[in-house]
Design a protein around this motif. Structure first.
Motif, mmCIF file in Angstrom:
data_model
loop_
_atom_site.group_PDB
_atom_site.id
_atom_site.type_symbol
_atom_site.label_atom_id
_atom_site.label_comp_id
_atom_site.label_asym_id
_atom_site.label_seq_id
_atom_site.Cartn_x
_atom_site.Cartn_y
_atom_site.Cartn_z
ATOM 1 N N SER A 55 0.084 7.237 3.473
ATOM 2 C CA SER A 55 0.016 8.674 3.727
ATOM 3 C C SER A 55 0.022 8.862 5.232
ATOM 4 O O SER A 55 -0.406 7.980 5.971
ATOM 5 C CB SER A 55 -1.276 9.275 3.160
ATOM 6 O OG SER A 55 -1.215 9.339 1.756
ATOM 7 N N LYS A 95 -4.236 2.920 -1.170
ATOM 8 C CA LYS A 95 -3.670 3.841 -0.184
ATOM 9 C C LYS A 95 -4.171 3.484 1.213
ATOM 10 O O LYS A 95 -5.280 2.980 1.376
ATOM 11 C CB LYS A 95 -4.085 5.286 -0.473
ATOM 12 C CG LYS A 95 -3.458 5.881 -1.703
ATOM 13 C CD LYS A 95 -3.873 7.337 -1.819
ATOM 14 C CE LYS A 95 -3.215 8.007 -2.995
ATOM 15 N NZ LYS A 95 -3.583 9.417 -3.093
ATOM 16 N N ARG A 128 -14.924 6.992 5.750
ATOM 17 C CA ARG A 128 -13.569 6.488 5.977
ATOM 18 C C ARG A 128 -12.878 7.221 7.118
ATOM 19 O O ARG A 128 -12.046 6.657 7.840
ATOM 20 C CB ARG A 128 -12.748 6.606 4.681
ATOM 21 C CG ARG A 128 -11.320 6.141 4.791
ATOM 22 C CD ARG A 128 -10.603 6.221 3.451
ATOM 23 N NE ARG A 128 -10.627 7.525 2.835
ATOM 24 C CZ ARG A 128 -9.767 8.502 3.110
ATOM 25 N NH1 ARG A 128 -8.829 8.332 3.992
ATOM 26 N NH2 ARG A 128 -9.851 9.655 2.482
ATOM 27 N N TYR A 187 0.832 -1.194 0.000
ATOM 28 C CA TYR A 187 0.000 0.000 0.000
ATOM 29 C C TYR A 187 0.872 1.252 0.000
ATOM 30 O O TYR A 187 1.992 1.240 0.490
ATOM 31 C CB TYR A 187 -0.908 0.021 1.238
ATOM 32 C CG TYR A 187 -1.923 -1.079 1.231
ATOM 33 C CD1 TYR A 187 -3.091 -0.963 0.484
ATOM 34 C CD2 TYR A 187 -1.715 -2.247 1.946
ATOM 35 C CE1 TYR A 187 -4.021 -1.985 0.453
ATOM 36 C CE2 TYR A 187 -2.646 -3.270 1.922
ATOM 37 C CZ TYR A 187 -3.797 -3.133 1.182
ATOM 38 O OH TYR A 187 -4.725 -4.137 1.148
ATOM 39 N N TYR A 212 -14.352 17.482 -0.881
ATOM 40 C CA TYR A 212 -13.935 16.457 0.066
ATOM 41 C C TYR A 212 -13.167 17.070 1.237
ATOM 42 O O TYR A 212 -12.178 17.785 1.031
ATOM 43 C CB TYR A 212 -13.061 15.431 -0.671
ATOM 44 C CG TYR A 212 -12.698 14.255 0.171
ATOM 45 C CD1 TYR A 212 -13.630 13.255 0.433
ATOM 46 C CD2 TYR A 212 -11.430 14.149 0.724
ATOM 47 C CE1 TYR A 212 -13.301 12.177 1.225
ATOM 48 C CE2 TYR A 212 -11.098 13.068 1.519
ATOM 49 C CZ TYR A 212 -12.045 12.093 1.766
ATOM 50 O OH TYR A 212 -11.722 11.025 2.553
ATOM 51 N N ASP A 224 -10.894 16.639 4.777
ATOM 52 C CA ASP A 224 -9.917 15.715 5.362
ATOM 53 C C ASP A 224 -9.087 16.485 6.380
ATOM 54 O O ASP A 224 -9.196 17.703 6.496
ATOM 55 C CB ASP A 224 -9.009 15.143 4.258
ATOM 56 C CG ASP A 224 -8.308 13.837 4.633
ATOM 57 O OD1 ASP A 224 -8.204 13.504 5.833
ATOM 58 O OD2 ASP A 224 -7.834 13.156 3.702
ATOM 59 N N TYR A 253 -7.979 2.415 0.635
ATOM 60 C CA TYR A 253 -8.935 3.156 -0.185
ATOM 61 C C TYR A 253 -8.266 3.563 -1.493
ATOM 62 O O TYR A 253 -7.053 3.434 -1.649
ATOM 63 C CB TYR A 253 -9.466 4.388 0.568
ATOM 64 C CG TYR A 253 -8.436 5.452 0.837
ATOM 65 C CD1 TYR A 253 -8.314 6.562 0.000
ATOM 66 C CD2 TYR A 253 -7.561 5.355 1.912
ATOM 67 C CE1 TYR A 253 -7.364 7.544 0.238
ATOM 68 C CE2 TYR A 253 -6.606 6.335 2.163
ATOM 69 C CZ TYR A 253 -6.518 7.416 1.319
ATOM 70 O OH TYR A 253 -5.573 8.382 1.560
ATOM 71 N N GLY A 254 -9.075 4.080 -2.398
ATOM 72 C CA GLY A 254 -8.542 4.573 -3.671
ATOM 73 C C GLY A 254 -7.763 3.500 -4.403
ATOM 74 O O GLY A 254 -8.199 2.359 -4.506
ATOM 75 N N VAL A 255 -6.590 3.861 -4.868
ATOM 76 C CA VAL A 255 -5.743 2.928 -5.622
ATOM 77 C C VAL A 255 -4.672 2.330 -4.699
ATOM 78 O O VAL A 255 -3.484 2.452 -4.957
ATOM 79 C CB VAL A 255 -5.110 3.601 -6.858
ATOM 80 C CG1 VAL A 255 -6.159 3.898 -7.907
ATOM 81 C CG2 VAL A 255 -4.377 4.879 -6.478
#
Length: 143
Positions: free
Chosen positions: A7, A79, A124, A4, A30, A32, A75-77
């Motif tokens: 971040s 991450k 999330r 993964y 979004y 965060d 999540y995402g690609v």
């Protein structure tokens, strides 16, 4: 075993334990907490602090609840985001220009209550908010 992209970021809080405010950043629609990709050879906590500086110009974070963290599910690609909790006692937030983008990474920032953050954040990030709020407000309950 899947690899993964990690971040790291910080849930930043100001205010008294009975009335904390959390810093949220908005990019497009979004919301965060400040965060970004951990670079090769970089410690995640150092990356989290670097991202806070790059995205908000805040320095002098106090990790008064320790250096424990919580991570999101993938999540995402591919991450995963790791978050720490810190207090910011001073300094004005501003959204510096990202030299690669030629504009700030975020469109807006807000200091919000738990209830406001709970409404603005996606599913999330709500467990991260709940964990951070538990750390921050348990002083009130323990005291």
């Amino acid at each position: 075993m899947k690899t993964y992209i990690l971040s790291a970021g910080v849930v930043i809080v100001r205010g008294r334990p009975e009335d904390p405010r959390y810093l949220l950043l908005r990019a497009f629609q979004y919301w965060d907490f400040p965060k970004g990709v951990v670079e090769a050879g970089e410690e995640p906590l150092a990356a989290a602090q670097r991202e806070v500086l790059e995205e908000t110009a805040l320095t002098n974070l106090m990790f008064r609840w320790g250096k424990g963290y919580q991570e999101t599910p993938p999540y995402g690609v591919g991450k995963i985001a790791r978050y720490y909790v810190a207090e910011s006692l001073d300094g004005e937030v501003h959204l510096p220009i990202n030299p690669l983008l030629g504009r700030p990474e975020h469109d807006e920032f807000r200091w919000v209550t738990f209830e406001e953050a709970d409404r603005l954040l996606g599913p999330r990030l709500r467990p991260i908010l709940n964990w951070a709020d538990w750390l921050v407000t348990r002083e009130r309950q323990d005291g």
